[in-house]
Design a protein around this motif. Structure first.
Motif, PDB file in Angstrom:
ATOM      1  N   ASP A  10      -4.355  -8.527 -18.083  1.00  0.00           N
ATOM      2  CA  ASP A  10      -3.594  -7.446 -17.443  1.00  0.00           C
ATOM      3  C   ASP A  10      -2.663  -8.020 -16.380  1.00  0.00           C
ATOM      4  O   ASP A  10      -1.482  -7.644 -16.300  1.00  0.00           O
ATOM      5  N   PHE A  11      -3.187  -8.938 -15.572  1.00  0.00           N
ATOM      6  CA  PHE A  11      -2.365  -9.609 -14.560  1.00  0.00           C
ATOM      7  C   PHE A  11      -1.147 -10.264 -15.210  1.00  0.00           C
ATOM      8  O   PHE A  11      -0.012 -10.088 -14.766  1.00  0.00           O
ATOM      9  N   GLY A  12      -1.384 -11.038 -16.275  1.00  0.00           N
ATOM     10  CA  GLY A  12      -0.294 -11.755 -16.930  1.00  0.00           C
ATOM     11  C   GLY A  12       0.732 -10.822 -17.539  1.00  0.00           C
ATOM     12  O   GLY A  12       1.939 -11.086 -17.489  1.00  0.00           O
ATOM     13  N   CYS A  13       0.270  -9.713 -18.117  1.00  0.00           N
ATOM     14  CA  CYS A  13       1.206  -8.763 -18.724  1.00  0.00           C
ATOM     15  C   CYS A  13       2.094  -8.115 -17.673  1.00  0.00           C
ATOM     16  O   CYS A  13       3.313  -7.966 -17.883  1.00  0.00           O
ATOM     17  N   ARG A  14       1.515  -7.733 -16.552  1.00  0.00           N
ATOM     18  CA  ARG A  14       2.316  -7.131 -15.482  1.00  0.00           C
ATOM     19  C   ARG A  14       3.312  -8.147 -14.933  1.00  0.00           C
ATOM     20  O   ARG A  14       4.488  -7.823 -14.701  1.00  0.00           O
ATOM     21  N   LEU A  15       2.832  -9.358 -14.711  1.00  0.00           N
ATOM     22  CA  LEU A  15       3.728 -10.404 -14.223  1.00  0.00           C
ATOM     23  C   LEU A  15       4.823 -10.691 -15.244  1.00  0.00           C
ATOM     24  O   LEU A  15       5.983 -10.914 -14.885  1.00  0.00           O
ATOM     25  N   GLY A  16       4.466 -10.681 -16.532  1.00  0.00           N
ATOM     26  CA  GLY A  16       5.445 -10.952 -17.568  1.00  0.00           C
ATOM     27  C   GLY A  16       6.578  -9.951 -17.577  1.00  0.00           C
ATOM     28  O   GLY A  16       7.744 -10.314 -17.771  1.00  0.00           O
ATOM     29  N   LEU A  17       6.263  -8.685 -17.379  1.00  0.00           N
ATOM     30  CA  LEU A  17       7.320  -7.674 -17.335  1.00  0.00           C
ATOM     31  C   LEU A  17       8.173  -7.853 -16.086  1.00  0.00           C
ATOM     32  O   LEU A  17       9.404  -7.705 -16.143  1.00  0.00           O
ATOM     33  N   ALA A  18       7.541  -8.186 -14.959  1.00  0.00           N
ATOM     34  CA  ALA A  18       8.310  -8.486 -13.749  1.00  0.00           C
ATOM     35  C   ALA A  18       9.235  -9.670 -13.991  1.00  0.00           C
ATOM     36  O   ALA A  18      10.415  -9.662 -13.586  1.00  0.00           O
ATOM     37  N   PHE A  19       8.714 -10.690 -14.648  1.00  0.00           N
ATOM     38  CA  PHE A  19       9.501 -11.879 -14.964  1.00  0.00           C
ATOM     39  C   PHE A  19      10.715 -11.505 -15.817  1.00  0.00           C
ATOM     40  O   PHE A  19      11.814 -12.020 -15.609  1.00  0.00           O
TER      41      PHE A  19
END
Length: 341
Positions: free
Chosen positions: A214-223
């Protein structure tokens, strides 16, 4: 790139060295012609096959994998094969994306397809894809079924996102929620996979694996929001791509889609430019960038990136993870999103 990002990389040379060694060992399995193209793409050699020291990229995704493992176990070394597999998948997608988008530059050098031709570049991208599954299957042990399944799901999502991205270019109107869904598939899914695999290889519980995904997915969209901003306003000396590259390719990126759907007076002019026949002139590209900003596209993506990064950090607070490693992971997230501020 911010000072924080530079400092972060400098403080993780051991991790970067382990990732590089793993990539080189994997690429050495390829047939000689394919290995030569892969070595060029990764910046290890020049066009003639001579040793070079060109950029291999930020290694963001494999670093996320190693730091995710560290939040669970305190050690990143067990997750190196997973990190290598993630970076191989990422680079397979980059080689193919460059062909699809007809991008001529990557990391300040001609792209692989420009140097070696489309056919060879496609095949090398396919080879990196296959290598990723070899690496993770061989090193996964009893985790191999779960790890390869997660990686396969992610590749399917990447392809789904790329298909949507290319089809958006043929449409006059794309809703913002469609663009977000495309970005979740094309970008966020791989970052979520990277952090989930790190937790898995680090011996995390199912709950920890899910939280880190979940952390990575949220960060990925921010990225992706940040990357789309750089695709319009990024400095070519930093991005390695031509100025206004996304506008030149009529990309329905997140800030552009937000601008087109803003309902502001300038949105009609932006839509007209995007729908014009032929290549946009330099003056028209400059005007398009002004219109995206005037319609609030730039501000919308900056705000979304900041909110998503904060939410990503919050996901980890509910888990029993190692505090110092969590700080490293969230610092990397902050430095990544801060590339345009």
């Amino acid at each position: 790139m911010t000072v924080l990002t530079d400092r972060f990389s400098a403080n993780h040379t051991a991790e970067r060295d382990a990732i590089d060694a793993g990539l080189r060992n994997a690429a050495a399995r390829l047939p000689a012609p394919a290995a030569r193209i892969a070595a060029y793409h990764f910046g290890w050699t020049d066009e003639a096959g001579e040793p070079a020291h060109a950029s291999s990229g930020k290694a963001l995704r494999p670093l996320l994998t190693l730091l995710a493992a560290k939040t669970v176990s305190g050690d990143w070394r067990s997750a190196v094969p997973a990190a290598v597999a993630v970076e191989l998948v990422h680079n397979f997608s980059l080689i193919h994306d460059d062909i699809i988008d007809r991008d001529c530059l990557r990391r300040h050098r001609p792209t692989a397809w420009k140097v070696y031709g489309v056919n060879d570049a496609i095949l090398v991208g396919d080879a990196l894809h296959a290598l990723a599954f070899e690496v993770i299957a061989e090193a996964g042990g009893d985790r191999a079924p779960a790890a390869t399944g997660l990686l396969a799901q992610t590749v399917r999502a990447l392809i789904e996102g790329q298909l949507a991205d290319t089809r958006f270019e043929e449409r006059d109107h794309v809703a913002l929620d469609e663009c977000v869904a495309m970005s979740e598939a094309k970008t966020a899914s791989l970052m979520g996979c990277a952090t989930a695999l790190g937790a898995l290889f680090g011996g995390g519980t199912p709950q920890q694996v899910d939280a880190l995904r979940d952390f990575g997915c949220r960060l990925g969209l921010a990225f992706q929001h940040v990357d789309d901003l750089l695709g319009i306003w990024g400095d070519p000396d930093v991005t390695g791509k031509a100025v206004y590259s996304d506008l030149r390719n009529r990309k329905k990126s997140l800030p552009v889609t937000a601008a087109l759907g803003s309902g502001r007076r300038e949105a009609a002019e932006l839509a007209s430019l995007y729908g014009a026949a032929g290549q946009l002139s330099d003056a028209e590209l400059h005007r398009a960038a002004e219109l995206v900003e005037a319609c609030g596209g730039r501000e919308a993506s900056q705000s979304a990136a900041a909110s998503l990064t904060e939410a990503a950090a919050g996901v980890l607070m509910a888990q029993r993870l190692r505090g110092e490693a969590v700080e490293e992971l969230t610092s990397l997230a902050a430095s990544t999103v801060g590339r345009v501020w």
